[in-house]
Design an enzyme around this catalytic site. Structure first.
Site, PDB file in Angstrom:
ATOM      1  N   HIS A 114      34.877  38.892  54.500  1.00 38.59           N
ATOM      2  CA  HIS A 114      35.207  38.914  53.066  1.00 38.59           C
ATOM      3  C   HIS A 114      34.078  38.234  52.302  1.00 38.59           C
ATOM      4  O   HIS A 114      33.466  37.275  52.793  1.00 38.59           O
ATOM      5  CB  HIS A 114      36.530  38.183  52.811  1.00 38.59           C
ATOM      6  CG  HIS A 114      36.996  38.330  51.400  1.00 38.59           C
ATOM      7  ND1 HIS A 114      36.537  37.522  50.394  1.00 38.59           N
ATOM      8  CD2 HIS A 114      37.842  39.206  50.816  1.00 38.59           C
ATOM      9  CE1 HIS A 114      37.092  37.883  49.246  1.00 38.59           C
ATOM     10  NE2 HIS A 114      37.892  38.920  49.474  1.00 38.59           N
TER      11      HIS A 114
ATOM     12  N   SER B 148      39.213  43.476  41.729  1.00 36.92           N
ATOM     13  CA  SER B 148      39.891  43.610  40.440  1.00 36.92           C
ATOM     14  C   SER B 148      40.695  44.903  40.281  1.00 36.92           C
ATOM     15  O   SER B 148      40.764  45.479  39.199  1.00 36.92           O
ATOM     16  CB  SER B 148      38.888  43.466  39.284  1.00 36.92           C
ATOM     17  OG  SER B 148      38.382  42.149  39.245  1.00 36.92           O
TER      18      SER B 148
ATOM     19  N   GLU C  41      34.044  46.126  48.756  1.00 33.80           N
ATOM     20  CA  GLU C  41      34.380  45.226  47.651  1.00 33.80           C
ATOM     21  C   GLU C  41      33.088  44.699  47.042  1.00 33.80           C
ATOM     22  O   GLU C  41      32.497  43.740  47.575  1.00 33.80           O
ATOM     23  CB  GLU C  41      35.218  44.046  48.166  1.00 33.80           C
ATOM     24  CG  GLU C  41      36.525  44.472  48.807  1.00 33.80           C
ATOM     25  CD  GLU C  41      37.466  43.294  48.930  1.00 33.80           C
ATOM     26  OE1 GLU C  41      38.393  43.206  48.116  1.00 33.80           O
ATOM     27  OE2 GLU C  41      37.269  42.452  49.803  1.00 33.80           O
TER      28      GLU C  41
ATOM     29  N   GLY D 205      37.731  38.899  41.896  1.00 33.78           N
ATOM     30  CA  GLY D 205      38.241  37.656  41.304  1.00 33.78           C
ATOM     31  C   GLY D 205      38.330  37.682  39.783  1.00 33.78           C
ATOM     32  O   GLY D 205      37.922  38.646  39.125  1.00 33.78           O
TER      33      GLY D 205
HETATM   34  P1  PGA Z   1      40.930  40.591  43.327  1.00 35.56           P
HETATM   35  O1  PGA Z   1      40.546  40.190  44.828  1.00 35.56           O
HETATM   36  O2  PGA Z   1      41.735  41.884  43.400  1.00 35.56           O
HETATM   37  O3  PGA Z   1      41.742  39.459  42.839  1.00 35.56           O
HETATM   38  O4  PGA Z   1      39.652  40.797  42.579  1.00 35.56           O
HETATM   39  C1  PGA Z   1      40.045  41.138  45.710  1.00 35.56           C
HETATM   40  C2  PGA Z   1      39.645  40.510  47.017  1.00 35.56           C
HETATM   41  O5  PGA Z   1      39.123  39.392  47.037  1.00 35.56           O
HETATM   42  O6  PGA Z   1      39.812  41.139  48.068  1.00 35.56           O
END
Ligand code: PGA
Length: 269
Positions: free
Chosen positions: A100, A219, A172, A178
């Site tokens: 991640h 997001s 991602e 975030g």
């Molecule tokens: P988020 O997180 O949807 O809150 O942006 C995604 C993630 O960290 O996998």
């Protein structure tokens, strides 16, 4: 063109939710989604380590898969603070998130480390969910595709075409993750997912490469989930904040399922 017959929807709860909060979350999500066909919709929750075992106990039916947020690359050894794949297996983890962005960037993990973890997860019968994504700086230099391809080629090194059947990928973009992140545009996601698909085909051959699910994360929310799932090669969504309330997660699931079904039908015509 991908023709995966399953839609993958899951959440990583990061370093939020205590054991009790995780139990409540998983139990409610299970109740809300009980009517969904599991042969079509793969749901998963990835809580913090202490909650993996308790979360598993909340879904004895296995309708929601439970994963861990990380693991060490060795089966055992002098690596204080790490847990190994056999330990996760003992807890009942179905999958493990590897690489991640928060681990790559806050904790300085490298592609070689992620590769060791992928191989160890596979050896122990746990599905590795390998997370990849470019930073804002790499995007600005126009090297997003090169970054993704490097992350895949090193992260999946020594994985056989046979083992590749068990792998899931999450794309991602680091800049999209975030509260500070900006969700990527659907056209941008389409282009990156195509590059990921092509790299997987290069690595594992046409048939196997087409079968590996590629999820988008960063997001994702109730407003953009539908337009993202509509895109080619987007086989699922990996959601953070917007899925931490069971009702909100359930709403996203109900919204995207018919859109995904339409897309799939169109791909078969
Ligand atoms: P988020 O997180 O949807 O809150 O942006 C995604 C993630 O960290 O996998």
């Amino acid at each position: 063109m991908t023709r995966l017959d399953k839609l993958y929807l899951g959440t990583n709860t990061k370093m939020y939710k205590t054991i009790e909060q995780t139990r409540t979350f998983v139990t409610s999500l299970e109740r809300l989604t009980r009517d969904l066909p599991i042969e079509e919709v793969v749901l998963f929750v990835i809580p913090s380590f202490p909650s993996v075992g308790p979360a598993k106990e909340c879904v004895p039916s296995g309708r929601i898969r439970i994963g861990a947020q990380n693991m060490g690359w060795a089966e055992e050894g002098p690596l204080s603070g790490e847990v190994s794949a056999p330990m996760l297996k003992e807890l009942g983890a179905d999958l493990v998130m590897i690489g991640h962005s928060e681990r790559r960037h806050e904790l300085r993990e490298t592609d070689r480390m992620e590769n060791g973890k992928v191989l160890s997860a596979l050896q122990n019968g746990i599905t590795p969910l390998l997370c990849i994504g470019e930073t804002a700086e790499q995007k600005a230099y126009g090297i997003s595709d090169e970054c993704l391809s490097i992350q895949l080629k090193i992260g999946l090194c020594h994985v056989s075409s046979y083992e590749a059947e068990k792998i899931w990928i999450a794309y991602e973009p680091v800049w999209a993750i975030g509260a500070e992140g900006t969700p990527a545009e659907p056209a941008y996601i389409r282009q990156r997912h195509r590059v990921i698909r092509n790299t997987l085909v290069d690595l594992f051959g046409e048939t196997r490469g087409q079968e590996i699910p590629i999820l988008y994360g960063g997001s994702v929310n109730i407003k953009n989930a539908g337009e993202i799932i509509r895109e080619e090669n987007v086989d699922g969504l990996f959601i953070g904040r917007s899925a931490w309330d069971p009702d909100s997660f359930n709403r996203i699931i109900r919204d995207v399922l018919p859109i995904w079904r339409e897309k799939r039908k169109a791909e078969f015509i």
